[in-house]
Design an enzyme around this catalytic site. Structure first.
Site, short mmCIF file in Angstrom:
data_model
loop_
_atom_site.label_atom_id
_atom_site.label_comp_id
_atom_site.label_asym_id
_atom_site.label_seq_id
_atom_site.Cartn_x
_atom_site.Cartn_y
_atom_site.Cartn_z
N LYS A 123 0.86 -1.18 0.00
CA LYS A 123 0.00 0.00 0.00
C LYS A 123 0.90 1.23 0.00
O LYS A 123 1.71 1.43 0.90
CB LYS A 123 -0.90 0.00 1.23
CG LYS A 123 -1.79 1.22 1.29
CD LYS A 123 -2.81 1.13 2.40
CE LYS A 123 -3.62 2.40 2.50
NZ LYS A 123 -4.60 2.33 3.59
N LYS A 172 1.53 9.86 5.73
CA LYS A 172 1.58 8.45 6.11
C LYS A 172 2.84 7.76 5.57
O LYS A 172 2.90 6.54 5.46
CB LYS A 172 0.31 7.75 5.64
CG LYS A 172 -0.97 8.30 6.28
CD LYS A 172 -2.18 7.40 6.05
CE LYS A 172 -3.40 7.90 6.82
NZ LYS A 172 -4.56 6.98 6.69
N LYS A 224 -2.15 -1.52 -3.79
CA LYS A 224 -3.03 -0.36 -3.71
C LYS A 224 -2.20 0.92 -3.75
O LYS A 224 -1.20 1.00 -3.05
CB LYS A 224 -3.79 -0.43 -2.39
CG LYS A 224 -4.70 0.75 -2.13
CD LYS A 224 -5.32 0.59 -0.76
CE LYS A 224 -6.20 1.78 -0.49
NZ LYS A 224 -6.77 1.74 0.84
#
Ligand code: PBG
Length: 324
Positions: free
Chosen positions: A196, A218, A249
């Site tokens: 991700k 993040k 993702k």
């Protein structure tokens, strides 16, 4: 002109094209993300995700039955927690009567065959909007993993078929598998968001759940989009730790990663056609600059061609309509 090989023969009409098509979409390729809110009989459009909605549990249950009747077999649940329930420990995430746990039960009661997957991460429950526990401006790994494992058991208890950790902490898949085993949830699957990436395309999703990070970004847990080999490492480690399905993702900018992971692991690979990818197509179509239906089919087919066995997408309903 004399030619030994004429490649256009296999493209000359729709019948032959469909006969030789290498990639074919079917309803069971898709996972439908659902956004659930507290209350009753509410269905509100998400501003940055046109024609996609937040729904209360009662409305969601009706939606799920409809999806099942359309041939869709899997939903992925996200909940929008009330602000006053957010803290830095994930307390609400573990509430046996929390919105997620109630939603799982209601859906499994109403439509037992529908596969229910649940998002496992702290951001919707975090006063900081981060996927983990925050200490001194840092997202701490090990304490977060402990909560994620408990959260997964709580979802399994409520009846989830799969938990889907989307947090990118180290070691969480192993810890979740161990916790499920210790609590006798030997039939609960894990779909790991293995690769991700820290992406700008999550914006509309964060609007949907009001879950944007309160400080920083993040990048200390989600991956750097410069990297491909690292995705293979993440996916292989998640399989070793017990993941049943691995995910890449976002999808559109990461087709090479999907293929690389597909070639490296022996479990099904999913990809997430995320909110920003949805919003871009919707916006361009609204302007009349692209044909929405064609864009949906082309992008989803490309993801499957890249190697995705499963695709989580906000276009699931549309694509099933287009396929039938
Ligand atoms: C958070 C989570 C995010 C998405 C799924 N789970 C956003 C984020 O990491 O900030 C994004 C999905 C989308 O954009 O459609 N755990």
């Amino acid at each position: 002109m004399y030619l030994q090989r004429r490649n256009r023969i296999l493209r000359s009409n729709p019948a032959i094209r469909s006969l030789v098509a290498e990639t074919i979409l079917t309803p069971s390729d898709f996972i439908v993300p659902l956004f659930i809110i507290e209350g009753e009989n509410i269905k509100e459009e998400i501003t940055s995700m046109q024609n996609y909605y937040r729904m209360t549990v009662d409305v969601t249950v009706k939606e799920v039955k409809e999806l099942w009747n359309m041939g869709l077999k899997c939903v992925l649940l996200f909940v929008k927690a009330k602000d006053e329930l957010k803290d830095n420990k994930g307390t609400e995430a573990l509430n046996p009567n929390g919105l997620m746990q109630r939603s799982i039960k209601a859906i499994k009661d109403a439509c037992p065959e529908m596969l229910v997957m649940t998002d496992v991460a702290l951001d919707p429950f975090s006063s900081y909007g981060h996927d983990g526990i925050v200490e001194n401006n840092e997202i701490v790994n090990d304490a977060t993993v402990e909560v994620l494992a408990k959260m997964s058991v709580s979802h399994a208890q409520a009846g989830a078929d799969f938990v889907a950790p989307s947090d990118m902490m180290d070691g969480r898949i192993g810890a979740i598998r161990k916790a499920l085993e210790e609590n006798n949830f030997t039939k609960t699957g894990i779909m790991a968001y293995s690769a991700k990436y820290a992406s700008c395309f999550y914006g509309p999703f964060r609007d949907a759940l009001d879950s944007a990070p309160g400080f920083g970004d993040k990048k200390t847990y989600q991956m750097d989009y410069s990297n491909r080999i690292e995705a293979v490492k993440e996916a292989i480690m998640d399989v070793e730790e017990g993941a049943d399905i691995v995910m890449v993702k976002p999808a559109l900018s990461y087709m090479d990663v999907i293929r690389e992971v597909k070639d490296a692991v022996d479990v099904p690979v999913s990809c997430y056609n995320i909110s920003g990818e949805y919003a871009m197509i919707k916006a361009a179509a609204k302007m009349g600059w692209i044909d929405e239906n064609k864009a949906i089919l082309e992008t989803l087919t490309s993801m499957k061609r890249a190697g995705a066995d499963l695709i989580a997408t906000y276009f699931a309903r549309d694509v099933v309509r287009l396929l039938s």
